[in-house]
Design an enzyme around this catalytic site. Structure first.
Site, mmCIF file in Angstrom:
data_model
loop_
_atom_site.group_PDB
_atom_site.id
_atom_site.type_symbol
_atom_site.label_atom_id
_atom_site.label_comp_id
_atom_site.label_asym_id
_atom_site.label_seq_id
_atom_site.Cartn_x
_atom_site.Cartn_y
_atom_site.Cartn_z
ATOM 1 N N ARG A 229 51.448 21.452 53.250
ATOM 2 C CA ARG A 229 52.640 22.258 53.039
ATOM 3 C C ARG A 229 53.047 22.116 51.576
ATOM 4 O O ARG A 229 52.878 21.057 50.972
ATOM 5 C CB ARG A 229 53.803 21.808 53.953
ATOM 6 N N GLU A 257 57.431 29.168 48.432
ATOM 7 C CA GLU A 257 56.399 29.991 49.061
ATOM 8 C C GLU A 257 57.068 31.127 49.836
ATOM 9 O O GLU A 257 57.991 30.857 50.608
ATOM 10 C CB GLU A 257 55.551 29.145 50.004
ATOM 11 N N HIS A 276 48.154 30.728 51.144
ATOM 12 C CA HIS A 276 48.356 30.091 52.449
ATOM 13 C C HIS A 276 47.484 30.751 53.516
ATOM 14 O O HIS A 276 47.974 31.284 54.515
ATOM 15 C CB HIS A 276 49.835 30.132 52.853
#
Length: 312
Positions: A229, A257, A276
């Site tokens: 993450r 993000e 991602h």
């Protein structure tokens, strides 16, 4: 046997056999709900949707017994626990993404080590610029977060003749491949590690783990790879290291993000960014369907569910 609705992020016909005890509603995060949330007892969370989207129906699900993510990380669901009925279970995806995420982690290492981003830019500009680049062979690789994904990364490193693999998890233990160290050993391990791969969940203990002190311990020229993450890495501290050229980074996740246009990470030297996509491959659908079939079958007959990570 439990009766009620199960909300699914995939059309039921793409999942295969589903127990007849439940009624199935396809919802992938659209504005309109597919049915009355009050009838939902099993909520399979839409995949790769914003937290505000997937948390929205929870307050209207008084019969909910299970919230099932299709992600290994579940930090985005934790704020919803207070909206879920007492005793409801939150389950994550378990090993669903091990294959795809481990594959991407190794691909990022290879691409960064062998200069593939630079070669792609040279191809666009028609430049022929040979260079000697560091190999993955003979490197010491540190995997931080040695769960299912971390172990799958090590499996895929085996053919590349790395010098050795070091492993860190929340607690020290032995694995089939060797010792797993505790986080307290990081100050000793980081200076030896030419490639550091972050696979750890985002928790209070890991938020900002790769901060200024962590990064300063990595040797000159080392590569940081993050497939966990974004918030596991302190972005400001990372920028300070890569902008001098002392460290390099390959990031599938960032903080913030999505990474905004114009953010300095986009143009930082020695940084490779993917949006991602660790779990977003052709490996996802068959494994997601298998996970949902198994969990729904267990739920329908009252068997214990797998991958329980929290209880409301």
């Amino acid at each position: 046997m439990t009766n009620g609705d199960a909300w699914l992020p995939l059309p039921p016909e793409e999942i295969g056999y589903l127990p007849a005890a439940l009624s199935y509603r396809h919802w992938d995060g659209a504005q309109d709900f597919p049915a009355d949330p009050a009838d939902c007892v099993f909520y399979a969370v839409p995949y790769m949707k914003p937290a505000e989207t997937v948390l929205r129906p929870l307050r209207d699900m008084p019969r909910l017994r299970v919230a099932q993510t299709l992600t290994a990380g579940y930090d985005h669901m934790l704020p919803g626990l207070t909206a879920m009925p007492a005793g409801a279970l939150l389950c994550n995806a378990g090993d669903l993404h091990n294959t795809s995420t481990a594959e991407l982690a190794v691909a990022l290492v290879l691409a960064a080590q062998r200069g593939i981003p630079e070669a792609a830019r040279d191809q666009t500009d028609g430049r022929w610029q040979p260079a000697v680049r560091p190999s993955l062979a003979d490197r010491t690789v540190l995997i931080v977060g040695y769960g299912g994904i971390g172990a799958a990364v090590e499996d895929r490193l085996a053919p590349f003749a790395v010098r050795r693999v070091l492993r860190v998890a929340a607690g020290a233990r032995q694995s089939p491949r060797g010792p797993v160290h505790a986080p307290a050993d990081l100050p000793r391990l980081l200076p030896q590690s030419e490639v550091v791969i972050l696979c750890t969940p985002l928790t209070d203990a890991t938020r900002g783990l790769a901060g200024a002190g962590f990064l300063a311990l990595m040797p000159d020229g080392a590569l940081l790879v993050n497939v966990s993450r974004g918030a596991v890495v302190d972005t400001k501290a990372l920028l300070a290291e890569v902008e001098t050229g002392r460290l390099r980074a390959a990031l599938d996740v960032t903080d913030p993000e999505p990474l905004p246009a114009g953010h300095p990470l986009w143009r930082a030297p020695g940084v490779l960014i993917t949006p991602h996509v660790g779990g977003a491959s052709s490996a996802f659908l068959p494994r997601a369907a298998k996970l949902l079939r198994g969990q729904l079958t267990r739920f329908a007959v009252g068997e214990p569910l797998r991958h329980v990570v929290a209880t409301a």
